[in-house]
Design a protein around this motif. Structure first.
Motif, PDB file in Angstrom:
ATOM      1  N   UNK A   1      32.371  34.684  28.784  1.00 48.22           N
ATOM      2  CA  UNK A   1      33.149  34.663  27.538  1.00 48.22           C
ATOM      3  C   UNK A   1      34.535  35.299  27.629  1.00 48.22           C
ATOM      4  N   UNK A   2      34.774  36.166  28.624  1.00 49.93           N
ATOM      5  CA  UNK A   2      36.085  36.791  28.792  1.00 49.93           C
ATOM      6  C   UNK A   2      36.968  36.051  29.784  1.00 49.93           C
ATOM      7  N   UNK A   3      36.482  34.945  30.337  1.00 48.91           N
ATOM      8  CA  UNK A   3      37.284  34.149  31.257  1.00 48.91           C
ATOM      9  C   UNK A   3      37.119  34.507  32.722  1.00 48.91           C
ATOM     10  N   UNK A   4      36.210  35.423  33.049  1.00 51.01           N
ATOM     11  CA  UNK A   4      35.950  35.729  34.458  1.00 51.01           C
ATOM     12  C   UNK A   4      35.336  34.519  35.136  1.00 51.01           C
ATOM     13  N   UNK A   5      35.727  34.282  36.374  1.00 51.88           N
ATOM     14  CA  UNK A   5      35.210  33.169  37.166  1.00 51.88           C
ATOM     15  C   UNK A   5      33.902  33.586  37.818  1.00 51.88           C
ATOM     16  N   UNK A   6      32.825  32.872  37.482  1.00 58.09           N
ATOM     17  CA  UNK A   6      31.516  33.159  38.041  1.00 58.09           C
ATOM     18  C   UNK A   6      31.089  31.991  38.915  1.00 58.09           C
ATOM     19  N   UNK A   7      30.395  32.310  39.976  1.00 63.04           N
ATOM     20  CA  UNK A   7      29.953  31.313  40.939  1.00 63.04           C
ATOM     21  C   UNK A   7      28.473  31.529  41.207  1.00 63.04           C
ATOM     22  N   UNK A   8      27.743  30.434  41.348  1.00 59.30           N
ATOM     23  CA  UNK A   8      26.355  30.482  41.789  1.00 59.30           C
ATOM     24  C   UNK A   8      26.280  29.729  43.105  1.00 59.30           C
ATOM     25  N   UNK A   9      25.727  30.364  44.118  1.00 63.76           N
ATOM     26  CA  UNK A   9      25.549  29.735  45.408  1.00 63.76           C
ATOM     27  C   UNK A   9      24.474  30.510  46.147  1.00 63.76           C
ATOM     28  N   UNK A  10      24.361  30.323  47.436  1.00 62.66           N
ATOM     29  CA  UNK A  10      23.371  31.069  48.199  1.00 62.66           C
ATOM     30  C   UNK A  10      24.037  31.683  49.421  1.00 62.66           C
ATOM     31  N   UNK A  11      23.425  32.724  49.962  1.00 68.29           N
ATOM     32  CA  UNK A  11      24.045  33.460  51.062  1.00 68.29           C
ATOM     33  C   UNK A  11      24.393  32.607  52.281  1.00 68.29           C
ATOM     34  N   UNK A  12      23.736  31.462  52.430  1.00 65.38           N
ATOM     35  CA  UNK A  12      24.003  30.587  53.565  1.00 65.38           C
ATOM     36  C   UNK A  12      25.428  30.090  53.639  1.00 65.38           C
ATOM     37  N   UNK A  13      26.159  30.072  52.524  1.00 67.59           N
ATOM     38  CA  UNK A  13      27.548  29.626  52.588  1.00 67.59           C
ATOM     39  C   UNK A  13      28.394  30.559  53.440  1.00 67.59           C
ATOM     40  N   UNK A  14      27.930  31.793  53.583  1.00 71.78           N
ATOM     41  CA  UNK A  14      28.610  32.778  54.422  1.00 71.78           C
ATOM     42  C   UNK A  14      27.864  33.011  55.732  1.00 71.78           C
ATOM     43  N   UNK A  15      26.817  32.231  55.976  1.00 70.50           N
ATOM     44  CA  UNK A  15      26.035  32.436  57.176  1.00 70.50           C
ATOM     45  C   UNK A  15      25.148  33.654  57.087  1.00 70.50           C
ATOM     46  N   UNK A  16      24.882  34.128  55.876  1.00 65.99           N
ATOM     47  CA  UNK A  16      24.038  35.302  55.663  1.00 65.99           C
ATOM     48  C   UNK A  16      22.585  34.866  55.460  1.00 65.99           C
ATOM     49  N   UNK A  17      21.636  35.744  55.739  1.00 65.62           N
ATOM     50  CA  UNK A  17      20.220  35.398  55.528  1.00 65.62           C
ATOM     51  C   UNK A  17      19.927  35.201  54.041  1.00 65.62           C
ATOM     52  N   UNK A  18      18.999  34.320  53.767  1.00 69.84           N
ATOM     53  CA  UNK A  18      18.631  33.997  52.381  1.00 69.84           C
ATOM     54  C   UNK A  18      18.024  35.183  51.642  1.00 69.84           C
ATOM     55  N   UNK A  19      17.235  35.990  52.318  1.00 72.22           N
ATOM     56  CA  UNK A  19      16.535  37.098  51.655  1.00 72.22           C
ATOM     57  C   UNK A  19      17.433  38.222  51.415  1.00 72.22           C
TER      58      UNK A  19
END
Length: 147
Positions: A129-147
């Protein structure tokens, strides 16, 4: 000087384990509280009316502040703050991305963008509501483990 994590050796001495908390700055704490609790399902932790509201976010904390209030010292805590839209990416199970899109749209939240990160995964972007940019994704986009 910028350096990628690939090829970078461990730092000498103590190391940082993870991000413990991150902060966003909002205009209206009550609408932010409702959005992050009701739409995103984060667990309310605590608040100081007119100053902040805090949420549990997995093993970390999301702190929402009114910027003009955090520019004032708060006891021993130094002043801080930011102006303009911030950004946070929340980690999700990649199999739930379409469910999240449906949930956000049903709550009246517009999906601002979708981005495919090659074969690493996909992100969706929207605003609070304040205009902050929020993203939903998973750690794999950075090559990080899922857990």
């Amino acid at each position: 000087m910028s350096q990628s994590a690939e090829g970078a050796g461990p730092a000498a001495g103590p190391t940082i384990r993870r991000v413990l908390e991150t902060a966003l700055y909002v205009d209206d704490l009550e609408s932010a509280k409702a959005f992050y609790a009701d739409v995103l399902g984060l667990s309310f932790h605590s608040e100081a009316p007119g100053r902040y509201v805090f949420f549990r976010c997995g093993e970390a904390m999301l702190l929402l502040f009114r910027a003009e209030e955090t520019e004032k010292p708060f006891g021993a805590i130094p002043s801080h703050g930011a102006r303009g839209a911030g950004h946070v990416c929340f980690a999700i199970d990649p199999a739930t991305l379409e469910d999240w899109k449906a949930k956000l749209i049903a709550a009246g939240v517009a999906i601002e963008s979708e981005y495919q990160w090659g074969d690493r995964g996909k992100s969706i972007y929207f605003r609070d509501p304040s205009g902050n940019s929020l993203e939903l994704s998973h750690p794999g986009i950075w090559g990080l483990p899922e857990g």
